[in-house]
Design a protein around this motif. Structure first.
Motif, PDB file in Angstrom:
ATOM      1  N   THR A  28     -10.953  36.538  16.592  1.00 16.11           N
ATOM      2  CA  THR A  28     -10.684  35.443  17.529  1.00 16.11           C
ATOM      3  C   THR A  28     -11.898  34.526  17.664  1.00 16.11           C
ATOM      4  O   THR A  28     -13.045  34.958  17.441  1.00 16.11           O
ATOM      5  N   SER A  29     -11.648  33.292  18.019  1.00 15.71           N
ATOM      6  CA  SER A  29     -12.718  32.303  18.208  1.00 15.71           C
ATOM      7  C   SER A  29     -12.360  31.404  19.380  1.00 15.71           C
ATOM      8  O   SER A  29     -11.179  31.141  19.633  1.00 15.71           O
ATOM      9  N   PRO A  30     -13.370  30.882  20.089  1.00 15.35           N
ATOM     10  CA  PRO A  30     -13.079  30.020  21.238  1.00 15.35           C
ATOM     11  C   PRO A  30     -12.446  28.694  20.811  1.00 15.35           C
ATOM     12  O   PRO A  30     -12.751  28.163  19.725  1.00 15.35           O
ATOM     13  N   ILE A  31     -11.577  28.169  21.667  1.00 16.63           N
ATOM     14  CA  ILE A  31     -11.084  26.819  21.433  1.00 16.63           C
ATOM     15  C   ILE A  31     -12.199  25.834  21.792  1.00 16.63           C
ATOM     16  O   ILE A  31     -13.210  26.216  22.403  1.00 16.63           O
ATOM     17  N   ALA A  44      -8.324  35.505  26.096  1.00 17.42           N
ATOM     18  CA  ALA A  44      -7.118  34.908  25.503  1.00 17.42           C
ATOM     19  C   ALA A  44      -6.746  33.575  26.138  1.00 17.42           C
ATOM     20  O   ALA A  44      -5.866  32.874  25.618  1.00 17.42           O
ATOM     21  N   HIS A  45      -7.390  33.197  27.241  1.00 11.05           N
ATOM     22  CA  HIS A  45      -7.162  31.885  27.840  1.00 11.05           C
ATOM     23  C   HIS A  45      -8.138  30.845  27.294  1.00 11.05           C
ATOM     24  O   HIS A  45      -7.956  29.644  27.525  1.00 11.05           O
ATOM     25  N   LYS A  46      -9.163  31.302  26.598  1.00  5.40           N
ATOM     26  CA  LYS A  46     -10.195  30.388  26.101  1.00  5.40           C
ATOM     27  C   LYS A  46     -10.353  30.472  24.583  1.00  5.40           C
ATOM     28  O   LYS A  46     -11.208  29.797  24.015  1.00  5.40           O
ATOM     29  N   ALA A  47      -9.563  31.313  23.950  1.00  6.47           N
ATOM     30  CA  ALA A  47      -9.715  31.535  22.518  1.00  6.47           C
ATOM     31  C   ALA A  47      -8.351  31.643  21.857  1.00  6.47           C
ATOM     32  O   ALA A  47      -7.319  31.778  22.526  1.00  6.47           O
ATOM     33  N   ALA A  48      -8.351  31.585  20.538  1.00 12.89           N
ATOM     34  CA  ALA A  48      -7.120  31.737  19.751  1.00 12.89           C
ATOM     35  C   ALA A  48      -7.380  32.727  18.625  1.00 12.89           C
ATOM     36  O   ALA A  48      -8.535  33.021  18.282  1.00 12.89           O
ATOM     37  N   ILE A  49      -6.303  33.247  18.068  1.00 11.12           N
ATOM     38  CA  ILE A  49      -6.423  34.175  16.947  1.00 11.12           C
ATOM     39  C   ILE A  49      -6.824  33.380  15.704  1.00 11.12           C
ATOM     40  O   ILE A  49      -6.109  32.475  15.267  1.00 11.12           O
TER      41      ILE A  49
END
Length: 639
Positions: A28-31, A44-49
């Protein structure tokens, strides 16, 4: 190792063809908005798979790049995840294996996917395997980078080395080191699955069932709770924070007026304050610490206050102030400052770390923050629970198992009176009042009786301690500090004697449990969750006595914990059909949800039915889940 990058749906389908067990892992990485925020990649509120790795056999794996900023990604990542949802994550014929399944479950839940059993969390399995002859692994012993070198003699590259300060989405997914790092996590999760199950089958077969049927679905449920979090009324908390600061300052000034310039610190427990109490004032040492130093904890302050009322009445006010100072200090530090510090900037909610194996009996623990220890109404002058509020269009719903440990205790000891009370829907506290005072049950239940309140408080104290080897001094202390009753020791001795006479199977069960634990050196729950107790054969009375209490505590508290987790496992299966039921928290024997306002009745009936279902065939005591709802967690109306 056969690790490759998969850039087509056909390659994924070919790889998964016929697989009955699939290891998986997410990178995962931050948006963009949160790339400067520490640990955002884990939220999971600040990142995506960024990518998904899958493994179906030892030494093999594929890595599916979804959102890398370098190199090539698979086309149509949403279609790929939809295929994996159907083929793996929601497929009832495939065993899904992950190390820290709660993490992956949280990111999948953000996409509207709830992982379905059969599933397997290898971090839970690790904690139910032994690291020595009598010690189970703790959470800190169970990381993948710790287990793999110990169990497979392979050093896995760490995240920092592979990324060199970059986010994972900045790596080239065609680079062999990127692929190797990603695939190793799913490959070794799958290897751990086989290794741990082989160990369980040889040494602790019942632990395998606990991992597969209880702890792994519970991990999924934890991911849902972690993602949803609890909405906080920030403005109200900040207002109460200012109020608490003023109150603490006023109390501190009043204490200073009484004792001068003695430094009391943030908790009135400094060495200077203790020296003032015991040397300058010459007060008696009513309690000592484990190192035989003069104590200054809350219980000591209560005992000193009681002594001063009799012998030094002019000092009574000081101890009242100290207790009040500490209470406000904890309210501000733990509940106001602490909770505000953990409000998520993306959601306005608190998302605590919930640890299903945080205690030796299998009960939950929590941290960052610990929402398990919120004060009850009677000991909370600011109403901290009122500040945990429902989002617009929803209500807070709590379902709490009524007296579950007492019901489990009745199931274990088989006392006819207890069983009859629960099977008939009776009042166990009234029954115990009747037993210990030798009065008719009607008189014990009469709320208009002059002694009703005190007798019931004593009965409750007995009930919640009787299964764990209650001693007269322990009962006396419990009644003193929890019910405010000064009960002579002789009366406590008589109460316990009457309790044992009135519930004859209770004492017999306790003796059998202690004898069995002494022979086996462990105690266990009905489903086989084991707790080793080497101290039960110690020559040290304190260690032996503690181990005996643990021997009696573990079957009851541990079985109650198993029952709660089994309810969570049932909910995991049902929740995909009820997206308006939002799990947010568990506190001791309860489950807390946000429920759409127009669906409250339906949700309550559904969840209550799932929680009250017979947990295992032998359990023959009715379970009761009490339902309460409201607009905030502190003001719930019972159904």
């Amino acid at each position: 190792m056969s690790y490759t990058c998969a850039l087509s749906l056909k390659k994924i389908k070919d790889y998964l063809a016929g697989a009955a067990v699939v290891g998986f892992d997410f990178e995962t990485s931050p948006i963009e908005e949160y790339r400067s925020e520490e640990r955002a990649a884990l939220d999971a509120h600040k990142a995506a798979i960024t990518g998904v790795s899958l493994s179906v056999s030892e030494d093999s794996g594929i890595y599916i790049p979804l959102r890398h900023r370098a190199g090539r990604n698979i086309q149509k990542p949403e279609a790929v995840m939809d295929y994996l949802r159907q083929a793996v994550f929601e497929n009832a014929t495939v065993i899904k294996v992950a190390h820290n399944l709660a993490f992956e479950s949280m990111f999948l839940y953000a996409l509207g996917v709830i992982v379905q059993p059969p599933c397997y969390d290898t971090i839970a399995a690790a904690q139910l395997t032994l690291k020595s002859s009598t010690t189970f692994r703790g959470l800190s012993d169970s990381g993948l980078k710790t287990l793999v070198p110990q169990l497979f003699h392979v050093e896995l590259p760490d995240f920092e080395t592979v990324t060199a300060g970059r986010f994972f989405d900045e790596l080239d997914p065609q680079d062999k080191e990127t692929v190797r790092y990603a695939c190793a996590d799913s490959d070794y999760a799958l290897r751990l699955y086989h290794l741990f199950n082989g160990w369980f089958d040889q040494y602790l077969p019942r632990h395998r069932r606990i991992v597969e049927q209880i702890e792994s679905p519970t991990s999924v449920y934890c991911g849902l709770m972690r993602y949803n979090g609890l909405l906080m009324d920030r403005a109200a908390m900040e207002a109460k924070q200012a109020e608490a600061e003023e109150r603490i300052s006023a109390i501190r000034e009043e204490i200073a007026f009484l004792i001068g310039d003695v430094e009391i610190g943030a908790n009135a427990s400094t060495s200077a304050f203790k020296s003032y109490l015991y040397k300058d004032l010459g007060l008696p040492v009513v309690k000592t610490t484990a190192k035989y130093q003069e104590a200054a904890d809350d219980e000591t302050m209560i005992l000193l206050a009681a002594w001063c009322r009799e012998n030094r009445p002019e000092l009574t006010r000081l101890f009242e102030l100290v207790q009040e100072y500490r209470r406000w200090g904890k309210i501000k530090g733990t509940y106001l400052d602490g909770y505000l510090r953990h409000i998520n900037s993306a959601t306005g909610r608190i998302h605590p770390d919930l640890m299903p194996l945080g205690t030796e009996t299998g009960r939950f623990a929590a941290r960052n923050p610990n929402l398990q220890n919120m004060p009850r109404k009677g000991s909370d002058p600011i109403g901290i629970r009122n500040m945990l509020v429902a989002p617009e269009g929803y209500q807070v719903m709590e379902l709490d198992y009524s007296q579950i440990e007492l019901r489990v205790g009745a199931f274990y000891c088989r006392d006819a009176r207890m069983l009859e009370t629960y099977r008939g829907g009776g009042d166990i506290h009234a029954q115990t009042t009747s037993v210990i005072y030798n009065i008719p049950i009607e008189q014990a239940a009469d709320k208009s009786a002059a002694e009703y309140k005190d007798r019931r408080a004593i009965a409750k104290g007995c009930n919640f301690g009787c299964f764990y080897g209650l001693f007269p001094k322990g009962l006396q202390r419990t009644l003193k500090f929890k019910a405010g009753l000064d009960t002579p020791l002789a009366e406590c001795e008589k109460i316990i004697a009457n309790l044992k006479a009135g519930y004859p199977q209770l004492s017999l069960w306790q003796e059998v449990v202690k004898r069995q634990a002494k022979v086996r050196r462990y105690s266990e729950t009905w489903l086989g969750r084991r707790r080793y107790l080497p101290g039960i054969v110690s020559d040290d009375w304190g260690k032996k006595s503690f181990a005996e209490r643990c021997a009696m505590n573990t079957p009851i508290q541990g079985t109650a914990a198993d029952i709660l987790k089994m309810a969570m496992a049932r909910l995991v299966v049902e929740l995909p059909e009820y997206p308006w039921i939002v799990p947010v928290l568990t506190v001791h024997d309860s489950l807390v949800f946000y429920v759409a306002e127009e669906k409250v009745q339906e949700a309550g009936v559904l969840i209550k039915g799932l929680m009250e279902r017979q947990p295992f065939p032998e359990f023959d005591v009715p379970l009761v889940a009490e339902v309460a709802t409201g607009t905030n967690y502190g003001e719930l109306d019972e159904w």
